[in-house]
Design a protein around this motif. Sequence first.
Motif, short mmCIF file in Angstrom:
data_model
loop_
_atom_site.label_atom_id
_atom_site.label_comp_id
_atom_site.label_asym_id
_atom_site.label_seq_id
_atom_site.Cartn_x
_atom_site.Cartn_y
_atom_site.Cartn_z
N SER A 129 18.98 -54.54 -2.76
CA SER A 129 20.15 -53.99 -3.45
C SER A 129 21.41 -54.78 -3.12
CB SER A 129 20.33 -52.52 -3.10
OG SER A 129 20.51 -52.36 -1.70
N ASP A 130 21.50 -55.29 -1.89
CA ASP A 130 22.66 -56.12 -1.52
C ASP A 130 22.69 -57.39 -2.35
OD1 ASP A 130 23.49 -54.32 0.39
OD2 ASP A 130 22.53 -55.36 2.07
N ALA A 131 21.52 -58.00 -2.52
CA ALA A 131 21.44 -59.22 -3.32
C ALA A 131 21.85 -58.96 -4.76
CB ALA A 131 20.02 -59.79 -3.26
N HIS A 132 21.42 -57.84 -5.33
CA HIS A 132 21.79 -57.49 -6.71
C HIS A 132 23.30 -57.31 -6.85
CE1 HIS A 132 18.11 -57.12 -9.03
NE2 HIS A 132 17.52 -56.48 -8.03
N ARG A 133 23.90 -56.64 -5.89
CA ARG A 133 25.34 -56.38 -5.96
C ARG A 133 26.13 -57.69 -5.94
NH1 ARG A 133 26.57 -52.84 -0.98
NH2 ARG A 133 28.71 -53.06 -1.73
N VAL A 134 25.77 -58.58 -5.06
CA VAL A 134 26.50 -59.86 -4.97
C VAL A 134 26.24 -60.71 -6.21
CG1 VAL A 134 26.73 -62.00 -3.66
CG2 VAL A 134 26.49 -59.83 -2.45
N LEU A 135 25.03 -60.72 -6.71
CA LEU A 135 24.72 -61.49 -7.91
C LEU A 135 25.55 -61.03 -9.10
CD1 LEU A 135 22.93 -63.70 -9.17
CD2 LEU A 135 21.22 -61.92 -9.64
N GLU A 136 25.84 -59.74 -9.15
CA GLU A 136 26.64 -59.19 -10.26
C GLU A 136 28.11 -59.61 -10.18
OE1 GLU A 136 26.09 -55.00 -10.23
OE2 GLU A 136 24.01 -55.07 -10.94
N VAL A 137 28.64 -59.71 -8.96
CA VAL A 137 30.08 -60.02 -8.83
C VAL A 137 30.36 -61.52 -8.74
CG1 VAL A 137 30.52 -57.81 -7.73
CG2 VAL A 137 30.07 -59.80 -6.30
N LEU A 138 29.33 -62.34 -8.50
CA LEU A 138 29.55 -63.79 -8.38
C LEU A 138 30.28 -64.39 -9.57
CD1 LEU A 138 26.40 -65.39 -6.68
CD2 LEU A 138 28.76 -65.50 -5.90
N PRO A 139 29.86 -64.10 -10.83
CA PRO A 139 30.57 -64.71 -11.97
C PRO A 139 32.06 -64.37 -12.00
CG PRO A 139 28.48 -63.78 -12.67
CD PRO A 139 28.69 -63.32 -11.26
N LYS A 140 32.41 -63.13 -11.63
CA LYS A 140 33.82 -62.74 -11.63
C LYS A 140 34.58 -63.48 -10.54
CE LYS A 140 32.78 -58.07 -13.30
NZ LYS A 140 32.84 -56.62 -13.00
N GLU A 173 21.58 -69.27 -16.29
CA GLU A 173 20.13 -69.41 -16.24
C GLU A 173 19.65 -69.96 -14.90
OE1 GLU A 173 19.14 -71.88 -19.53
OE2 GLU A 173 19.78 -70.42 -21.04
N LYS A 174 20.39 -70.91 -14.35
CA LYS A 174 19.95 -71.54 -13.10
C LYS A 174 20.31 -70.70 -11.87
CE LYS A 174 20.16 -76.26 -14.91
NZ LYS A 174 20.75 -77.61 -14.74
N THR A 175 21.32 -69.86 -11.98
CA THR A 175 21.64 -68.95 -10.88
C THR A 175 20.73 -67.74 -10.98
OG1 THR A 175 23.95 -69.67 -10.83
CG2 THR A 175 23.44 -67.55 -9.82
N ARG A 176 19.94 -67.51 -9.95
CA ARG A 176 18.93 -66.45 -10.04
C ARG A 176 18.65 -65.86 -8.66
NH1 ARG A 176 13.30 -68.81 -9.49
NH2 ARG A 176 13.61 -70.78 -8.39
#
Length: 450
Positions: free
Chosen positions: A277-288, A300-303
């Motif tokens: 769940s920590d990984a999901h949270r950070v992955l969601e905010v990275l683009p912002k 696509e390459k960020t996963r």
Amino acid sequence: METLMGNTEGTQEPGKVSTKQQRIAELARKYPERSFVSLAHHIDLGWMKEAYRRTRKDGAVGVDEQTAEEYAVGLEENLKRLLERFRSGEYQAPPVRRVHIPKGRKGETRPIGVPTFEDKILQRAVLMLLEPLYEQDFLDCSYGFRPGRSAHQALHKLREGIMQMQGGWVVDVDIRKYFDTLEHGKLREILDQRVRDGVIRRQIDKWLKAGVWEGHQRIEMSQGTPQGGVISPLLSNLYLHVVLDEWFEEVVKEKMHKRAFLIRFADDAVLVFAKESDAHRVLEVLPKRFGRFGLTVHPEKTRMICFQRPQGQGKPLRPQSQSFDFLGFTHYWGKSRKGFWVVKQKTAKDRLARALQGVGQWCRSNRHLPIREQYQALSLQLTGHYAYYGVTGNSRSLGTFRNEVEKLWFKWLKRRGRGNILTWKRFHQLTSVYPLPAARIVHSIYAAKP
């Protein structure tokens, strides 16, 4: 002096330059919030001579087509004039000559910048000034283009961290065209925090605005760092230090439920989390987060990759563990000789294919050279490959590379001429006289830790 220089140890320079760098490093660490307004005075003729000594003399020429040998004629006078123009603000940064080199196997190319030789010297001089300052600020998670640090240290730290965590979830971060999209305005704001010396900042601005020369025209650059220059990696590291490193260490990690760590080499970064769940949270905010600084995370390459250690028999099943690539290596779980699950690293398929493509092109273009010269050149290529990819557990990939190089050599020797009949038997006789270097491990995980 080790405590004064932080991570700048390991270089050899004359005493006066070294003493100045140590003083800069000491002040930078003593006053972490200070913005320095007087730095350029450290750069004198002795400093310029040391910058010249450290500048590569065999590189390609820039837009002025001046070679290192030509610049060395009247060297001291040339360096004096360069120093005077730098201090007075009269020095005008010339555009960078752009060339394209092959990238991958699909005809893609990567642009490379070639500054003039004189510009390389000045960039080196400014780098020698700023490096000891920013080395006190940079974090341990950053390894790219820093003195005393290497890709193999990053790989070791990554493997060690995952093993201690016993697996987890990996966020592989890919920044789209990072070196071309870095925002100048944001970079200036970041520089303001530590460097306000007018001479230095004016010169950095000139490099940012110099543009590139391609074909017969000059292209203005409103984004990105100076291509091909030694100052570019420092500026790029500084940008991501603020965008990613500080943010992750000071903000993200405090909000995580379990352990997490970051490893970055230039613009290549992986974030490892013990909790999904920590990984999901950070992955969601990275683009912002990246978007605030004008950067784009490749969608696509960020996963996110499940990199859980496989379970033994009779234990609850975990999600299927995947592999991921970082710094030219594929990381995967495998069994050790003693039967334990460990993180292993092997040459990534695309890097192996690219290396073999380069060898094949060389063999084709140079097949008419004397055998001894071909042997020496191929031996150097193999030795260089082993020097990077020769890590513990990668023997099979190294052996594959050597065998394929031998096949390519045989293939193109057969095509030297119509009357040339080369059989495998004759080729093996040839390689008994000119044996290609055997695959070998250069970087052992059992050696002293970095």
